[in-house]
Design a protein around this motif. Sequence first.
Motif, PDB file in Angstrom:
ATOM      1  N   GLN A  39       0.972  -1.124  -0.137  1.00 22.76           N
ATOM      2  CA  GLN A  39       0.024   0.055  -0.099  1.00 22.76           C
ATOM      3  C   GLN A  39       0.884   1.490  -0.036  1.00 22.76           C
ATOM      4  N   LEU A  40       0.601   2.098  -0.919  1.00 29.22           N
ATOM      5  CA  LEU A  40       1.577   3.265  -1.169  1.00 29.22           C
ATOM      6  C   LEU A  40       1.126   4.415  -0.532  1.00 29.22           C
ATOM      7  N   GLU A  41      -0.118   4.554  -0.190  1.00 31.05           N
ATOM      8  CA  GLU A  41      -0.995   5.609   0.432  1.00 31.05           C
ATOM      9  C   GLU A  41      -1.852   5.240   1.345  1.00 31.05           C
ATOM     10  N   VAL A  42      -2.195   6.311   2.326  1.00 26.71           N
ATOM     11  CA  VAL A  42      -3.510   6.114   3.323  1.00 26.71           C
ATOM     12  C   VAL A  42      -4.281   7.152   3.326  1.00 26.71           C
ATOM     13  N   SER A  43      -5.705   6.999   3.440  1.00 27.11           N
ATOM     14  CA  SER A  43      -6.388   8.177   3.713  1.00 27.11           C
ATOM     15  C   SER A  43      -6.845   8.360   5.091  1.00 27.11           C
ATOM     16  N   ILE A  44      -6.442   9.591   5.475  1.00 29.19           N
ATOM     17  CA  ILE A  44      -6.663   9.907   7.046  1.00 29.19           C
ATOM     18  C   ILE A  44      -8.086  10.696   7.004  1.00 29.19           C
ATOM     19  N   GLN A  45      -9.037  10.212   7.768  1.00 27.48           N
ATOM     20  CA  GLN A  45     -10.489  10.768   7.684  1.00 27.48           C
ATOM     21  C   GLN A  45     -10.732  11.243   9.147  1.00 27.48           C
ATOM     22  N   VAL A  46     -11.001  12.516   9.405  1.00 28.02           N
ATOM     23  CA  VAL A  46     -11.060  12.741  10.765  1.00 28.02           C
ATOM     24  C   VAL A  46     -12.664  13.097  11.114  1.00 28.02           C
ATOM     25  N   TYR A  47     -13.009  12.659  12.192  1.00 27.91           N
ATOM     26  CA  TYR A  47     -14.582  12.548  12.553  1.00 27.91           C
ATOM     27  C   TYR A  47     -14.833  13.269  13.881  1.00 27.91           C
ATOM     28  N   GLU A  48     -15.902  13.728  14.123  1.00 29.64           N
ATOM     29  CA  GLU A  48     -16.241  14.180  15.460  1.00 29.64           C
ATOM     30  C   GLU A  48     -17.762  13.319  15.897  1.00 29.64           C
ATOM     31  N   GLY A  49     -17.811  12.788  17.086  1.00 35.50           N
ATOM     32  CA  GLY A  49     -19.001  11.998  17.252  1.00 35.50           C
ATOM     33  C   GLY A  49     -18.584  11.002  18.595  1.00 35.50           C
ATOM     34  N   GLU A  50     -19.823  10.444  18.925  1.00 32.99           N
ATOM     35  CA  GLU A  50     -19.730   9.424  19.954  1.00 32.99           C
ATOM     36  C   GLU A  50     -20.027   8.219  19.589  1.00 32.99           C
TER      37      GLU A  50
END
Length: 230
Positions: A39-50
């Motif tokens: 795997q040459l790249e990663v996706s960073i996804q930032v969330y807020e919630g519970e």
Amino acid sequence: MPRSIGLETAGGLMTVLLPRNICFPICKERMFSTCLDNQLEVSIQVYEGERSWIRENNLLGKFELSGIPPALHGVPKILVRFGTDANGIFEVSVVATETTSQVNEITITSDKGRLSKEEIEMMVKEAEKYKAEDEQHKKKVEAKNVLEIYAYNVRNAITDDKIRSKVAVEDRKKVEDAVEEALRWLDSNEDAGVDEFEEKMKALEGICNPIIVRMYEDGGHRQWRMEDYP
């Protein structure tokens, strides 16, 4: 901080790095890795919630980290750092630790797609309402992840040139066949239940662990430590 902040991780789970009601300024770090070979790249996804299901939380932003050196699943070390200042503005940075030149980051402010106070209160209530359902889903994903991570850890170790020569050919074949069978089973049984994942894990450990123990008894622990293969 009135809501939790985290990332999407394997299985669609919300992995919290900054829990709700934590005081700021603060900085936290956590190590992650890849979920695919080469795997040459990663996706960073930032969330807020519970909620433990990422789909039930609010996406704040996302970015990519590319230029990861090709390697087996779980081998690259990817450091994610969450930092927030006294005004609640926080920065998420990520770096591939083997190649420190590969860095990316995102800054999220209080007026950038954030939930309102009313929306946060509603989300907290929903988290309590669906707590049992969320916990069951989380247990299932975690049981699957434990099996998958163990299988890849063993595979990565047994294919290491420093390890192969320390394992008898017959034992190595047993481990390789058991790991490949477990990975094929995972691909075909993503919707299996917690008990099924745990049963498969016990079966795989039943084959691999005695061989690992023999290596420890022969002094092989100097060459093969499972923690070296995250």
